[in-house]
Design a protein around this motif. Structure first.
Motif, short mmCIF file in Angstrom:
data_model
loop_
_atom_site.label_atom_id
_atom_site.label_comp_id
_atom_site.label_asym_id
_atom_site.label_seq_id
_atom_site.Cartn_x
_atom_site.Cartn_y
_atom_site.Cartn_z
N PHE A 126 0.76 -1.25 -0.07
CA PHE A 126 0.07 -0.02 -0.22
C PHE A 126 0.95 1.19 0.18
O PHE A 126 1.77 1.55 0.88
N LEU A 127 0.89 2.02 -1.03
CA LEU A 127 1.87 2.86 -1.29
C LEU A 127 1.06 4.45 -1.55
O LEU A 127 0.01 4.35 -2.21
N ASP A 128 1.66 5.55 -1.13
CA ASP A 128 1.19 6.83 -1.49
C ASP A 128 1.87 7.34 -2.89
O ASP A 128 3.03 6.50 -3.39
N GLU A 129 1.72 8.51 -3.20
CA GLU A 129 2.39 9.02 -4.47
C GLU A 129 4.05 9.15 -4.13
O GLU A 129 4.77 8.79 -5.15
N GLY A 130 4.32 9.42 -2.95
CA GLY A 130 5.80 9.64 -2.87
C GLY A 130 6.53 8.23 -2.77
O GLY A 130 7.43 8.35 -3.43
N SER A 131 5.94 7.35 -1.86
CA SER A 131 6.62 6.23 -1.89
C SER A 131 6.63 5.38 -3.38
O SER A 131 7.73 4.50 -3.33
N ALA A 132 5.70 5.73 -4.18
CA ALA A 132 5.56 4.73 -5.48
C ALA A 132 6.35 5.39 -6.54
O ALA A 132 6.20 5.06 -7.68
#
Length: 242
Positions: A233-239
């Protein structure tokens, strides 16, 4: 094969993960009458636990066994203890059975020795798993650091190299505090569904390495795999590096 669920920000990531957690627990209870959940700490992990509380759903919390992936060997009630954070975010707000919440010992509670405390937690897991031979946990939640560590398993350490024991005492963590109790990668891999909860651009390189199949000795999160699913489960930053 890993599944990737992208969200715009930490809040929506927590909500997406919470909905999946609730769905898995409900399905487990329908199939077997009970469910098991391993909790994590950290900003995104705690936000997810709060979102689980908000989602609600049909989980019978009195029939959920709760474990911890790791905890700091600090006095009971210390604000850095994962157990305290989990209580404040979720456990104090749902109808859990205290006898089914399996807490890693604090430094000021019996047995008072970290090695003995880790051994006791190993025994608790072994007793819970026996004698069915089924996977030990339904869901294991994991946060991840920018160095790819999960639970208290850090790159290159003896703990991340462990291949048999399910629980270890860590006395030399490179991230303070040095003393922690942790589940190992063999314990994580006895889980039906492993959910990694990762937010922030500072973790993007680590996410890319782990999703790309890096060596778990150098990138511990790469070795966190569920028997039925492994979901990032990722947000824009981590992805951002995928």
């Amino acid at each position: 094969m890993s599944e990737i669920v992208r969200s715009a920000d930490q809040q929506s990531l927590a909500r997406a993960a919470a909905e999946r957690i609730v769905a898995v627990l409900v399905e487990a209870q329908r199939a077997r009458g009970a469910a098991s959940l391993v909790l994590t700490g950290g900003g995104t992990g705690v936000a997810t636990l709060a979102a689980v509380r908000d989602v609600g759903g049909d989980v019978d919390w009195s029939a959920v066994d709760v474990f911890y992936g790791d905890d700091r060997f600090l006095p009971e009630g210390d604000p850095e203890r994962n157990h305290r954070q989990a209580r404040e975010a979720l456990l104090d707000h749902v109808d859990v059975d205290p006898a089914r919440v399996h807490v890693m010992a604090a430094s000021d509670t019996p047995p008072g020795d970290i090695v003995a405390a880790a051994a006791a937690y190993h025994q608790a897991i072994a007793a819970f798993a026996a004698p069915s031979g089924e996977p030990t946990f339904d869901v294991h939640l994991l946060g991840m650091g920018p160095d790819s560590h999960v639970n208290s398993l850090f790159a290159g350490t003896d703990a991340v190299r462990e291949t048999e024991r399910l629980v270890l005492a860590v006395t030399d963590s490179p991230k303070p505090p040095p003393e922690r109790i942790t589940l190992t990668l063999p314990a994580v891999r006895r889980t039906r569904h492993v959910f990694l909860l990762v937010s922030g651009e500072g973790k993007a390189d680590a996410v890319a390495a782990c999703v790309g199949g890096a060596d778990p000795i150098e990138h511990p999160a790469a070795g966190a795999m569920g028997l039925e699913s492994t979901v990032w489960f990722l947000d824009e930053g981590s992805a951002a590096r995928l």
